[in-house]
Design an enzyme around this catalytic site. Structure first.
Site, PDB file in Angstrom:
ATOM      1  N   LYS A 157     -16.349 -15.139  -9.919  1.00 21.61           N
ATOM      2  CA  LYS A 157     -15.555 -13.822  -9.878  1.00 21.61           C
ATOM      3  C   LYS A 157     -16.553 -12.561 -10.214  1.00 21.61           C
ATOM      4  O   LYS A 157     -16.209 -11.600  -9.718  1.00 21.61           O
ATOM      5  CB  LYS A 157     -14.607 -13.844 -11.058  1.00 21.61           C
ATOM      6  CG  LYS A 157     -13.232 -14.626 -10.534  1.00 21.61           C
ATOM      7  CD  LYS A 157     -11.982 -14.545 -11.924  1.00 21.61           C
ATOM      8  CE  LYS A 157     -11.159 -15.321 -11.283  1.00 21.61           C
ATOM      9  NZ  LYS A 157     -10.174 -15.485 -12.359  1.00 21.61           N
ATOM     10  N   MET A 196      -3.989  -6.954  -7.020  1.00 21.05           N
ATOM     11  CA  MET A 196      -3.249  -8.015  -7.645  1.00 21.05           C
ATOM     12  C   MET A 196      -4.234  -8.891  -8.209  1.00 21.05           C
ATOM     13  O   MET A 196      -4.088  -9.992  -8.445  1.00 21.05           O
ATOM     14  CB  MET A 196      -2.404  -8.866  -6.627  1.00 21.05           C
ATOM     15  CG  MET A 196      -1.348  -8.042  -6.058  1.00 21.05           C
ATOM     16  SD  MET A 196      -0.324  -7.123  -7.088  1.00 21.05           S
ATOM     17  CE  MET A 196       0.687  -8.060  -8.072  1.00 21.05           C
ATOM     18  N   ARG A 197      -5.224  -8.360  -8.876  1.00 17.53           N
ATOM     19  CA  ARG A 197      -6.268  -9.254  -9.493  1.00 17.53           C
ATOM     20  C   ARG A 197      -6.728  -8.559 -11.057  1.00 17.53           C
ATOM     21  O   ARG A 197      -6.682  -7.044 -11.009  1.00 17.53           O
ATOM     22  CB  ARG A 197      -7.519  -9.141  -8.936  1.00 17.53           C
ATOM     23  CG  ARG A 197      -7.391 -10.350  -7.487  1.00 17.53           C
ATOM     24  CD  ARG A 197      -8.564 -10.239  -6.865  1.00 17.53           C
ATOM     25  NE  ARG A 197      -8.254 -11.001  -5.584  1.00 17.53           N
ATOM     26  CZ  ARG A 197      -8.265 -12.458  -5.726  1.00 17.53           C
ATOM     27  NH1 ARG A 197      -8.668 -12.909  -6.784  1.00 17.53           N
ATOM     28  NH2 ARG A 197      -7.591 -12.980  -4.409  1.00 17.53           N
ATOM     29  N   GLY A 206       0.719  -1.295   0.032  1.00 18.37           N
ATOM     30  CA  GLY A 206      -0.078  -0.117  -0.134  1.00 18.37           C
ATOM     31  C   GLY A 206       0.737   1.371  -0.039  1.00 18.37           C
ATOM     32  O   GLY A 206       0.342   2.280   0.435  1.00 18.37           O
ATOM     33  N   SER A 207       2.054   1.293  -0.654  1.00 19.00           N
ATOM     34  CA  SER A 207       2.751   2.310  -0.522  1.00 19.00           C
ATOM     35  C   SER A 207       2.196   3.526  -1.629  1.00 19.00           C
ATOM     36  O   SER A 207       2.263   4.849  -1.090  1.00 19.00           O
ATOM     37  CB  SER A 207       4.056   2.381  -0.975  1.00 19.00           C
ATOM     38  OG  SER A 207       4.409   2.115  -2.382  1.00 19.00           O
ATOM     39  N   ASN A 208       1.568   3.298  -2.533  1.00 21.72           N
ATOM     40  CA  ASN A 208       0.757   4.057  -3.427  1.00 21.72           C
ATOM     41  C   ASN A 208      -0.580   4.473  -2.567  1.00 21.72           C
ATOM     42  O   ASN A 208      -0.689   5.927  -2.838  1.00 21.72           O
ATOM     43  CB  ASN A 208       0.211   3.410  -4.766  1.00 21.72           C
ATOM     44  CG  ASN A 208       1.534   3.379  -5.770  1.00 21.72           C
ATOM     45  OD1 ASN A 208       1.741   4.268  -6.325  1.00 21.72           O
ATOM     46  ND2 ASN A 208       2.075   2.201  -5.955  1.00 21.72           N
ATOM     47  N   HIS A 238       0.622   1.093 -13.036  1.00 17.98           N
ATOM     48  CA  HIS A 238       1.618  -0.222 -13.470  1.00 17.98           C
ATOM     49  C   HIS A 238       2.842   0.297 -13.555  1.00 17.98           C
ATOM     50  O   HIS A 238       3.163   1.186 -13.993  1.00 17.98           O
ATOM     51  CB  HIS A 238       1.047  -0.764 -14.913  1.00 17.98           C
ATOM     52  CG  HIS A 238       1.577  -1.852 -15.221  1.00 17.98           C
ATOM     53  ND1 HIS A 238       1.528  -3.122 -14.855  1.00 17.98           N
ATOM     54  CD2 HIS A 238       2.653  -2.042 -16.318  1.00 17.98           C
ATOM     55  CE1 HIS A 238       2.098  -3.940 -15.370  1.00 17.98           C
ATOM     56  NE2 HIS A 238       2.918  -3.493 -16.510  1.00 17.98           N
TER      57      HIS A 238
HETATM   58  C1  GRF Z   1       3.276  -1.253  -7.541  1.00 19.09           C
HETATM   59  O1  GRF Z   1       4.558  -1.428  -8.117  1.00 19.09           O
HETATM   60  C2  GRF Z   1       2.290  -0.761  -8.617  1.00 19.09           C
HETATM   61  O2  GRF Z   1       2.689  -0.071  -9.611  1.00 19.09           O
HETATM   62  C3  GRF Z   1       1.760  -2.273  -8.950  1.00 19.09           C
HETATM   63  O3  GRF Z   1       2.069  -3.077  -7.580  1.00 19.09           O
HETATM   64  C4  GRF Z   1       2.783  -2.420  -6.835  1.00 19.09           C
HETATM   65  C5  GRF Z   1       2.109  -2.003  -5.634  1.00 19.09           C
HETATM   66  O4  GRF Z   1       2.929  -1.319  -4.534  1.00 19.09           O
HETATM   67  N1  GRF Z   1       0.569  -2.344  -9.535  1.00 19.09           N
HETATM   68  P1  GRF Z   1       2.216  -0.715  -3.334  1.00 19.09           P
HETATM   69  O5  GRF Z   1       1.169  -1.709  -2.617  1.00 19.09           O
HETATM   70  O6  GRF Z   1       1.444   0.433  -3.575  1.00 19.09           O
HETATM   71  O7  GRF Z   1       3.178  -0.243  -2.310  1.00 19.09           O
END
Ligand code: GRF
Length: 201
Positions: free
Chosen positions: A65, A90-91, A12-14, A109
């Site tokens: 799904k 991740m889906r 979840g860093s984003n 991405h």
């Molecule tokens: C990031 O590299 C994003 O581009 C990809 O998955 C990763 C998620 O990282 N879709 P975080 O969970 O946001 O740290």
């Protein structure tokens, strides 16, 4: 104020970069809810620390799904979300969710699309031997990493890079362009025509 719904599966860093952009006044939005498909996602801790409502939806609790994605869409609608933000979810998102939020789901991405779609994009870039890598924010359609591109940022690839060092360099830019893309949306400056996103001045 634009209400965001964030979907995350892990670290979840984003998600954090969006929380921080809002906190610093740089982004006029509110995170109405975090939805995870993983009850051990560190993103949940971040939500707790910032008082953001969070829901874990167990994917194995659904027959198909489609029903799983219908339930996510219902939760997002319940939270009155306008823009859905995939932050390390991740889906591959399916039709019931896409139809509920047409051109209102963003993804980030870690590659310069249309190169290196799917998993392990940074590893793919290294193995291919490209000299420039980067990240892309795009709207989500029914394909895998194929929707209209909103913003991209490029980074150099060095000869001694590992998957980790390249990922770290790209991530730094992810944290900049994701809040920026969301901001453009909240300002009503993104117009989608065909596969192109026009950013209004
Ligand atoms: C990031 O590299 C994003 O581009 C990809 O998955 C990763 C998620 O990282 N879709 P975080 O969970 O946001 O740290």
């Amino acid at each position: 104020m634009t209400k965001l719904g964030v979907l995350a599966s892990g670290r979840g860093s984003n998600f954090q970069s969006i929380i921080d952009a809002i906190g610093s006044g740089g982004l006029d939005a509110e995170i109405a809810c975090l939805i995870t498909d993983n009850d051990e996602a560190y993103a949940i801790e971040r939500a707790k620390q910032h008082g953001i409502p969070h829901v874990y939806i167990n994917p194995s609790g659904f027959e198909t799904k489609d029903v799983f994605y219908r339930s996510i869409a219902d939760e997002l609608k319940f939270c009155d979300v306008e823009l859905v933000v995939l932050a390390g979810f991740m889906r591959v998102v399916k039709k019931p969710l896409i139809d509920a939020f047409p051109m209102r789901i963003m993804n980030i991405h870690p590659a310069l699309l249309p190169s290196f779609k799917g998993l392990h994009a940074q590893r793919q870039a290294l193995e291919y031997g490209v000299k420039i890598a980067g990240c892309t924010v795009h709207f989500v359609d029914e394909g895998v990493d194929t929707g209209p591109i909103i913003l991209q940022e490029a980074v150099p690839v060095f000869s001694d890079d590992t998957e980790e060092s390249l990922s770290e360099r790209i991530l730094e830019y992810e944290h900049q362009i994701y809040p920026r893309a969301i901001k453009l949306y909240t300002e009503g400056r993104l117009m989608v025509t065909g596969n192109r996103v026009i950013v209004a001045d």
